[in-house]
Enzyme design. Structure first.
Site, PDB file in Angstrom:
ATOM      1  N   GLU A  37       8.785   9.048 -21.685  1.00 48.16           N
ATOM      2  CA  GLU A  37       7.674   9.973 -21.552  1.00 48.16           C
ATOM      3  C   GLU A  37       6.975   9.979 -22.912  1.00 48.16           C
ATOM      4  O   GLU A  37       7.637  10.179 -23.938  1.00 48.16           O
ATOM      5  CB  GLU A  37       8.204  11.369 -21.215  1.00 48.16           C
ATOM      6  CG  GLU A  37       7.092  12.336 -20.919  1.00 48.16           C
ATOM      7  CD  GLU A  37       7.592  13.740 -20.576  1.00 48.16           C
ATOM      8  OE1 GLU A  37       8.821  13.935 -20.470  1.00 48.16           O
ATOM      9  OE2 GLU A  37       6.735  14.624 -20.449  1.00 48.16           O
ATOM     10  N   ARG A 266      24.424   9.826 -22.052  1.00 47.85           N
ATOM     11  CA  ARG A 266      23.464   9.703 -23.142  1.00 47.85           C
ATOM     12  C   ARG A 266      24.202   9.685 -24.468  1.00 47.85           C
ATOM     13  O   ARG A 266      25.343  10.124 -24.576  1.00 47.85           O
ATOM     14  CB  ARG A 266      22.381  10.774 -23.106  1.00 47.85           C
ATOM     15  CG  ARG A 266      22.820  12.192 -23.066  1.00 47.85           C
ATOM     16  CD  ARG A 266      21.681  13.153 -22.685  1.00 47.85           C
ATOM     17  NE  ARG A 266      20.557  13.158 -23.593  1.00 47.85           N
ATOM     18  CZ  ARG A 266      19.290  12.989 -23.194  1.00 47.85           C
ATOM     19  NH1 ARG A 266      19.013  12.778 -21.930  1.00 47.85           N
ATOM     20  NH2 ARG A 266      18.308  13.046 -24.061  1.00 47.85           N
ATOM     21  N   LYS A 276      13.703  14.814 -28.164  1.00 46.54           N
ATOM     22  CA  LYS A 276      12.337  14.727 -28.691  1.00 46.54           C
ATOM     23  C   LYS A 276      11.754  16.115 -28.942  1.00 46.54           C
ATOM     24  O   LYS A 276      11.037  16.323 -29.908  1.00 46.54           O
ATOM     25  CB  LYS A 276      11.443  13.977 -27.694  1.00 46.54           C
ATOM     26  CG  LYS A 276      11.496  12.480 -27.873  1.00 46.54           C
ATOM     27  CD  LYS A 276      10.566  11.804 -26.889  1.00 46.54           C
ATOM     28  CE  LYS A 276      11.196  11.730 -25.540  1.00 46.54           C
ATOM     29  NZ  LYS A 276      10.344  11.295 -24.467  1.00 46.54           N
TER      30      LYS A 276
END
Ligand code: ATP
Ligand code: MG
Length: 555
Positions: A37, A266, A276
């Protein structure tokens, strides 16, 4: 398993799945995608996903798309699109064909939504966000059907088209899938497929005022592109049900070879945050100097710090791929770069905390040139010119007035040491500044010891580094410490309390003259000090400490 696949790198559960799908004939080849994204810069966690997606495709001679998941215009920016492309290329991966954007498929998503409505599988809901939440129920309590659930197909189609035409306000209504309000998977309780946003989109400008949700858009994007294995992180495990439900209910995509989603754990890294959203807070609140601050675990920050693409890929290889969430020891990342630089980095000498040293029996005005190896274990890297004269700089830490014990290997009064690649010297006396600290050390040198041991057989054990003073070039050294005091800062929502106030220390010292033309991002081993890289964000001679020579985290 075909013979081609047995040659593939160490196996992981994703490769096992692919091998099965290829041998059963479900898929003829492998196509993956990396779907960032564009709402921030890529971090080391993304590197893990990039290595997995691009690396797996490469192993199977398949393809990997780069697809920007740009369905939320309020947080996205073209700056992030550009930085993401740059970072992937720098890591050394190539995406298949043109860069893709989810927004390329906005027309198709809309048609898919209409198809679901036409099948009685989606409806426009006017409940408020709070009401939707309350109606959804809890893990222990089933949800309640929305009163808008039973509107006719014609009515829903008409309202949805009005949504698209901008006839409703932001938040007034949403398109929802009609699945099961009592599903044990919360995400299946009539998930939202589209919402209204009056925002200018970086790719589609003001064409759209309704935007699809990730769960709806992602699977369709995968199917349009012919992705076979859609690899994502574990938090999407439950959402796999929407992925499958959506594709199974769309005529174009309910095929045998449609994409499937597979989840892996992850990366979480000690003493770092890799979200982020939180990294953006660090930037916005000036805790660091931008996304590429060398303390940031972003790809651009690591690069500026002196990490190589090879070392990041090696790290991703070392940590492997699994379904178990854990916190990765930062020393694994550091040993990847250390191993790479130990072989490749040219050696040099830098004095970070300089004090002057005067060799009183060396003739005034004379200067000697000495050839030193660029890499002591690799002759092919050639030699470099260093200098020696009556005045040199050494590091403050390398001199002590009185030897603390017999094991002390540096310089002290009446003790001899070798200057790296030059002579043996002996300290005789010293001056102090007004504050009482050592300012100048006076020595004598043994003129018969250049590159050889003393002829009388005496043993001199210590070797210290130095820079000749008239040729020395001033430089700034930026020494970094961990950005957080906590090994797992992610557990705090407010990161500022665990930020290390001393994560950057700036020192002014000297480098060898041949480093005055060091290229930005070029990393050197400053002998006895560590690996340093020329800063790419400064005009002057600034060197960022990449990593120390040894693992000091656990000592
Ligand atoms: P963040 O929380 O940092 O914004 P994200 O998952 O929202 O992460 P995306 O841009 O959506 O970020 O991620 C693109 C791809 O990278 C996704 O497939 C995602 O699963 C993967 N990814 C993101 N963070 C990690 C991580 N820490 N470890 C492994 N893969 C990750
Ligand atoms: Mg995301």
């Amino acid at each position: 398993m075909s013979s081609q696949n047995t040659e593939v790198k160490p196996t992981n559960f994703i490769r096992n799945i692919i091998n099965k799908d290829l041998s059963s004939g479900k898929h003829l080849g492998v196509k993956t995608r990396f779907p960032p994204e564009p709402n921030g810069y890529l971090h080391i966690g993304h590197a893990k996903s990039i290595c997995l997606n691009f690396g797996t495709a490469k192993n199977y001679e398949g393809y990997c798309n780069l697809r920007f998941d740009d369905t939320n215009p309020s947080k996205e920016d073209i700056e992030y699109v550009n930085s993401i492309k740059k970072d992937i290329e720098w890591l050394g991966f190539n995406w298949d064909g043109e860069v893709k954007f989810s927004s390329n498929y906005f027309d198709k998503f809309f048609l898919c939504a209409e198809e679901l409505i036409s099948k009685g599988l989606a409806y426009v809901c006017f409940l408020t966000a709070d009401e939707i939440r309350t109606f959804r129920g809890t893990l222990k309590k089933p949800g309640k059907n929305s009163p808008y659930r039973e509107a006719s197909i014609e009515e829903n189609l008409s309202i949805f088209r009005k949504m698209k035409a901008g006839k409703f306000k932001e938040g007034e209504c949403v398109l929802r899938a009609k699945i099961d309000m009592s599903s044990s998977f919360m995400c299946m309780r009539d998930p939202i497929l589209y919402r209204i946003r009056f925002e200018t989109h970086h790719q589609t400008s003001d064409v759209w005022c309704i935007y699809p949700m990730y769960d709806f858009a992602h699977c369709i994007g995968d199917a349009i592109e012919g992705v076979t294995h859609s690899i994502c992180t574990l938090e999407f495990q439950d959402n796999r049900r929407i992925y499958d439900w959506t594709l199974e209910n769309l005529n174009d995509f309910n095929t045998i070879d449609r994409p499937h989603q597979f989840e892996f754990s992850r990366l979480n890294l000690e003493y770092a945050t890799i979200s982020k959203r939180k990294l953006k807070l660090l930037v916005d609140n000036n805790h660091v100097n931008g996304w590429n601050d060398p303390r940031m675990p972003t790809i651009s920050g690591l690069r500026r710090r002196g990490y190589t693409a090879a070392s990041i890929k090696d790290f991703c290889e070392r940590i492997g791929v699994s379904k178990v969430n854990s916190l990765t020891d930062i020393s694994i990342l550091e040993s990847s770069i250390r191993d790479d630089l130990n072989n490749s980095a040219p050696r040099s000498m830098a004095v970070i905390n300089p004090i002057k040293l005067i060799i009183e029996n060396y003739p005034e005005g004379e200067i000697e040139s000495i050839q030193a190896p660029v890499h002591p274990q690799n002759e092919e890297m050639g030699t470099r010119e260093i200098f020696f004269s009556r005045e040199i700089y050494i590091d403050k830490e390398d001199f002590i007035e009185v030897m603390p014990n017999n094991k002390y290997k540096r310089l002290a009064i009446n003790k001899e040491v070798r200057l790296r690649y030059s002579y043996i010297i002996k300290a005789t006396h010293f001056d102090t500044g007004k504050d009482g600290s050592v300012k100048t050390v006076y020595c004598t040198y043994d003129e018969n010891t250049l590159g050889k041991n003393p002829s009388d057989g005496r043993k001199v054990k210590g070797v210290i580094h130095y820079v000749e003073s008239s040729k020395a070039i001033s430089a700034e050294f930026r020494i970094y410490d961990r950005l957080f005091l906590e090994s797992n800062p992610a557990k705090f929502d407010d990161l500022s309390s665990s930020i290390n106030p001393n994560s950057l220390e700036i020192k002014n010292g000297f480098i060898e003259p041949n480093l005055s033309t060091a290229k930005a991002e070029k990393t050197y081993q400053f002998e006895r000090e560590g690996y340093f890289c020329r800063d790419s964000g400064s005009d002057g001679l600034v060197f960022n400490k990449t990593v120390g020579l040894r693992d000091t985290w656990n000592s």
